[in-house]
Design a protein around this motif. Structure first.
Motif, PDB file in Angstrom:
ATOM      1  N   PRO A   4       0.825  -1.211   0.000  1.00 44.60           N
ATOM      2  CA  PRO A   4       0.000   0.000   0.000  1.00 44.60           C
ATOM      3  C   PRO A   4       0.857   1.258   0.000  1.00 44.60           C
ATOM      4  O   PRO A   4       1.868   1.323   0.681  1.00 44.60           O
ATOM      5  CB  PRO A   4      -0.796  -0.092   1.306  1.00 44.60           C
ATOM      6  N   SER A   5       0.438   2.221  -0.789  1.00 47.32           N
ATOM      7  CA  SER A   5       1.143   3.495  -0.809  1.00 47.32           C
ATOM      8  C   SER A   5       0.457   4.464   0.138  1.00 47.32           C
ATOM      9  O   SER A   5      -0.629   4.215   0.613  1.00 47.32           O
ATOM     10  CB  SER A   5       1.148   4.062  -2.229  1.00 47.32           C
ATOM     11  N   THR A   6       1.108   5.563   0.400  1.00 46.47           N
ATOM     12  CA  THR A   6       0.516   6.584   1.240  1.00 46.47           C
ATOM     13  C   THR A   6      -0.570   7.298   0.457  1.00 46.47           C
ATOM     14  O   THR A   6      -0.392   7.641  -0.701  1.00 46.47           O
ATOM     15  CB  THR A   6       1.578   7.587   1.687  1.00 46.47           C
ATOM     16  N   ILE A   7      -1.691   7.496   1.081  1.00 44.55           N
ATOM     17  CA  ILE A   7      -2.819   8.188   0.480  1.00 44.55           C
ATOM     18  C   ILE A   7      -2.949   9.515   1.186  1.00 44.55           C
ATOM     19  O   ILE A   7      -2.818   9.593   2.392  1.00 44.55           O
ATOM     20  CB  ILE A   7      -4.144   7.418   0.699  1.00 44.55           C
ATOM     21  N   SER A   8      -3.222  10.553   0.435  1.00 52.00           N
ATOM     22  CA  SER A   8      -3.484  11.828   1.080  1.00 52.00           C
ATOM     23  C   SER A   8      -4.657  12.487   0.393  1.00 52.00           C
ATOM     24  O   SER A   8      -4.856  12.306  -0.806  1.00 52.00           O
ATOM     25  CB  SER A   8      -2.261  12.740   1.022  1.00 52.00           C
ATOM     26  N   GLY A   9      -5.437  13.172   1.163  1.00 51.42           N
ATOM     27  CA  GLY A   9      -6.554  13.906   0.592  1.00 51.42           C
ATOM     28  C   GLY A   9      -6.527  15.310   1.137  1.00 51.42           C
ATOM     29  O   GLY A   9      -6.282  15.512   2.315  1.00 51.42           O
ATOM     30  N   PRO A  38     -15.085   3.533   2.676  1.00 55.00           N
ATOM     31  CA  PRO A  38     -16.512   3.385   2.952  1.00 55.00           C
ATOM     32  C   PRO A  38     -17.147   4.595   3.645  1.00 55.00           C
ATOM     33  O   PRO A  38     -18.338   4.833   3.489  1.00 55.00           O
ATOM     34  CB  PRO A  38     -16.587   2.144   3.832  1.00 55.00           C
ATOM     35  N   ALA A  39     -16.383   5.394   4.358  1.00 53.21           N
ATOM     36  CA  ALA A  39     -16.952   6.546   5.063  1.00 53.21           C
ATOM     37  C   ALA A  39     -17.494   7.602   4.110  1.00 53.21           C
ATOM     38  O   ALA A  39     -18.391   8.364   4.460  1.00 53.21           O
ATOM     39  CB  ALA A  39     -15.924   7.173   6.000  1.00 53.21           C
ATOM     40  N   VAL A  40     -16.946   7.645   2.887  1.00 56.56           N
ATOM     41  CA  VAL A  40     -17.448   8.590   1.882  1.00 56.56           C
ATOM     42  C   VAL A  40     -17.962   7.861   0.637  1.00 56.56           C
ATOM     43  O   VAL A  40     -18.413   8.489  -0.309  1.00 56.56           O
ATOM     44  CB  VAL A  40     -16.384   9.643   1.485  1.00 56.56           C
ATOM     45  N   ASN A  41     -17.852   6.527   0.652  1.00 59.61           N
ATOM     46  CA  ASN A  41     -18.308   5.675  -0.446  1.00 59.61           C
ATOM     47  C   ASN A  41     -17.664   6.085  -1.777  1.00 59.61           C
ATOM     48  O   ASN A  41     -18.328   6.206  -2.795  1.00 59.61           O
ATOM     49  CB  ASN A  41     -19.833   5.670  -0.551  1.00 59.61           C
ATOM     50  N   VAL A  42     -16.348   6.300  -1.729  1.00 59.78           N
ATOM     51  CA  VAL A  42     -15.587   6.720  -2.909  1.00 59.78           C
ATOM     52  C   VAL A  42     -14.540   5.653  -3.216  1.00 59.78           C
ATOM     53  O   VAL A  42     -13.895   5.130  -2.301  1.00 59.78           O
ATOM     54  CB  VAL A  42     -14.912   8.091  -2.673  1.00 59.78           C
ATOM     55  N   TYR A  43     -14.393   5.357  -4.510  1.00 54.21           N
ATOM     56  CA  TYR A  43     -13.441   4.362  -5.007  1.00 54.21           C
ATOM     57  C   TYR A  43     -12.396   5.013  -5.903  1.00 54.21           C
ATOM     58  O   TYR A  43     -12.664   6.023  -6.528  1.00 54.21           O
ATOM     59  CB  TYR A  43     -14.145   3.342  -5.912  1.00 54.21           C
ATOM     60  N   GLY A  44     -11.277   4.345  -6.032  1.00 49.78           N
ATOM     61  CA  GLY A  44     -10.294   4.627  -7.066  1.00 49.78           C
ATOM     62  C   GLY A  44      -9.789   3.285  -7.557  1.00 49.78           C
ATOM     63  O   GLY A  44      -9.885   2.285  -6.847  1.00 49.78           O
ATOM     64  N   TYR A  45      -9.274   3.214  -8.758  1.00 46.48           N
ATOM     65  CA  TYR A  45      -8.792   1.933  -9.259  1.00 46.48           C
ATOM     66  C   TYR A  45      -7.610   2.141 -10.189  1.00 46.48           C
ATOM     67  O   TYR A  45      -7.372   3.239 -10.690  1.00 46.48           O
ATOM     68  CB  TYR A  45      -9.907   1.168  -9.973  1.00 46.48           C
ATOM     69  N   LYS A  54      -3.834   6.955  -6.388  1.00 50.10           N
ATOM     70  CA  LYS A  54      -3.900   8.246  -7.083  1.00 50.10           C
ATOM     71  C   LYS A  54      -5.285   8.476  -7.670  1.00 50.10           C
ATOM     72  O   LYS A  54      -5.815   9.594  -7.625  1.00 50.10           O
ATOM     73  CB  LYS A  54      -2.819   8.318  -8.149  1.00 50.10           C
ATOM     74  N   SER A  55      -5.882   7.433  -8.218  1.00 49.92           N
ATOM     75  CA  SER A  55      -7.240   7.529  -8.748  1.00 49.92           C
ATOM     76  C   SER A  55      -8.217   7.887  -7.632  1.00 49.92           C
ATOM     77  O   SER A  55      -9.109   8.721  -7.798  1.00 49.92           O
ATOM     78  CB  SER A  55      -7.639   6.206  -9.404  1.00 49.92           C
ATOM     79  N   PHE A  56      -8.029   7.268  -6.459  1.00 49.71           N
ATOM     80  CA  PHE A  56      -8.883   7.569  -5.307  1.00 49.71           C
ATOM     81  C   PHE A  56      -8.782   9.038  -4.923  1.00 49.71           C
ATOM     82  O   PHE A  56      -9.791   9.690  -4.655  1.00 49.71           O
ATOM     83  CB  PHE A  56      -8.515   6.686  -4.113  1.00 49.71           C
ATOM     84  N   GLU A  57      -7.568   9.573  -4.890  1.00 52.75           N
ATOM     85  CA  GLU A  57      -7.379  10.981  -4.530  1.00 52.75           C
ATOM     86  C   GLU A  57      -8.149  11.898  -5.481  1.00 52.75           C
ATOM     87  O   GLU A  57      -8.787  12.857  -5.052  1.00 52.75           O
ATOM     88  CB  GLU A  57      -5.896  11.334  -4.529  1.00 52.75           C
ATOM     89  N   VAL A  58      -8.105  11.589  -6.775  1.00 51.63           N
ATOM     90  CA  VAL A  58      -8.834  12.379  -7.772  1.00 51.63           C
ATOM     91  C   VAL A  58     -10.341  12.259  -7.524  1.00 51.63           C
ATOM     92  O   VAL A  58     -11.068  13.260  -7.528  1.00 51.63           O
ATOM     93  CB  VAL A  58      -8.479  11.921  -9.208  1.00 51.63           C
ATOM     94  N   CYS A  59     -10.807  11.042  -7.286  1.00 55.11           N
ATOM     95  CA  CYS A  59     -12.239  10.830  -7.065  1.00 55.11           C
ATOM     96  C   CYS A  59     -12.723  11.501  -5.783  1.00 55.11           C
ATOM     97  O   CYS A  59     -13.820  12.059  -5.739  1.00 55.11           O
ATOM     98  CB  CYS A  59     -12.554   9.334  -7.040  1.00 55.11           C
ATOM     99  N   LEU A  60     -11.892  11.472  -4.738  1.00 50.67           N
ATOM    100  CA  LEU A  60     -12.256  12.137  -3.484  1.00 50.67           C
ATOM    101  C   LEU A  60     -12.369  13.643  -3.699  1.00 50.67           C
ATOM    102  O   LEU A  60     -13.317  14.279  -3.229  1.00 50.67           O
ATOM    103  CB  LEU A  60     -11.221  11.822  -2.398  1.00 50.67           C
ATOM    104  N   GLU A  61     -11.420  14.206  -4.425  1.00 51.19           N
ATOM    105  CA  GLU A  61     -11.481  15.639  -4.714  1.00 51.19           C
ATOM    106  C   GLU A  61     -12.730  15.972  -5.529  1.00 51.19           C
ATOM    107  O   GLU A  61     -13.402  16.976  -5.277  1.00 51.19           O
ATOM    108  CB  GLU A  61     -10.237  16.085  -5.470  1.00 51.19           C
TER     109      GLU A  61
END
Length: 127
Positions: A4-9, A38-45, A54-61
């Motif tokens: 796992p890489s570090t995730i930042s939002g 799951p807390a925001v129901n957002v995915y990245g792939y 990185k995809s998750f970070e974009v989707c969260l934004e």
């Protein structure tokens, strides 16, 4: 699946922001790496866990941008089980309470090998 890489939002509206610690699940499904919060129901792939992160970070934004533009951030978070106090304190749902309400999370935990990481995210304090 790779390590796992570090995730930042990060999302800031002026000086108004809060930081919360959220659980992020990293798992593989059909040869695709998935990062799911799951807390925001957002995915990245992606093809790797780094690409998924990185995809998750974009989707969260995008989640924050869209809900802020529509002025629905607070309502959306409350629908996801968040508690938001008048003094602009945000409390995400506990992971255990998400299990009771989120069928997707329940399925992931029961059918996939996953890595759970707790990560700090900065979110806007106002919608």
């Amino acid at each position: 699946m790779s390590k796992p890489s570090t995730i930042s939002g990060s999302m800031q509206i002026g000086n108004k922001k809060v930081t919360v610690k959220l659980a992020l699940l990293l798992f593989e499904d059909g040869g695709v790496n998935i990062a799911y919060c799951p807390a925001v129901n957002v995915y990245g792939y992606g093809n790797t866990s780094t690409e998924a992160s990185k995809s998750f970070e974009v989707c969260l934004e995008e989640f924050f941008t869209y809900t802020l533009r529509k002025k629905t951030l607070v309502k959306e978070l409350e629908n996801l089980g968040w508690r938001i106090k008048k003094e602009h304190k945000f409390y995400p749902p506990e992971f255990s309470s998400l299990l009771d309400k989120n069928k997707t999370l329940h399925k992931i935990l029961n059918t996939r090998n996953f890595t759970k990481i707790d990560q700090d995210f900065t979110i806007p304090a106002f919608s």
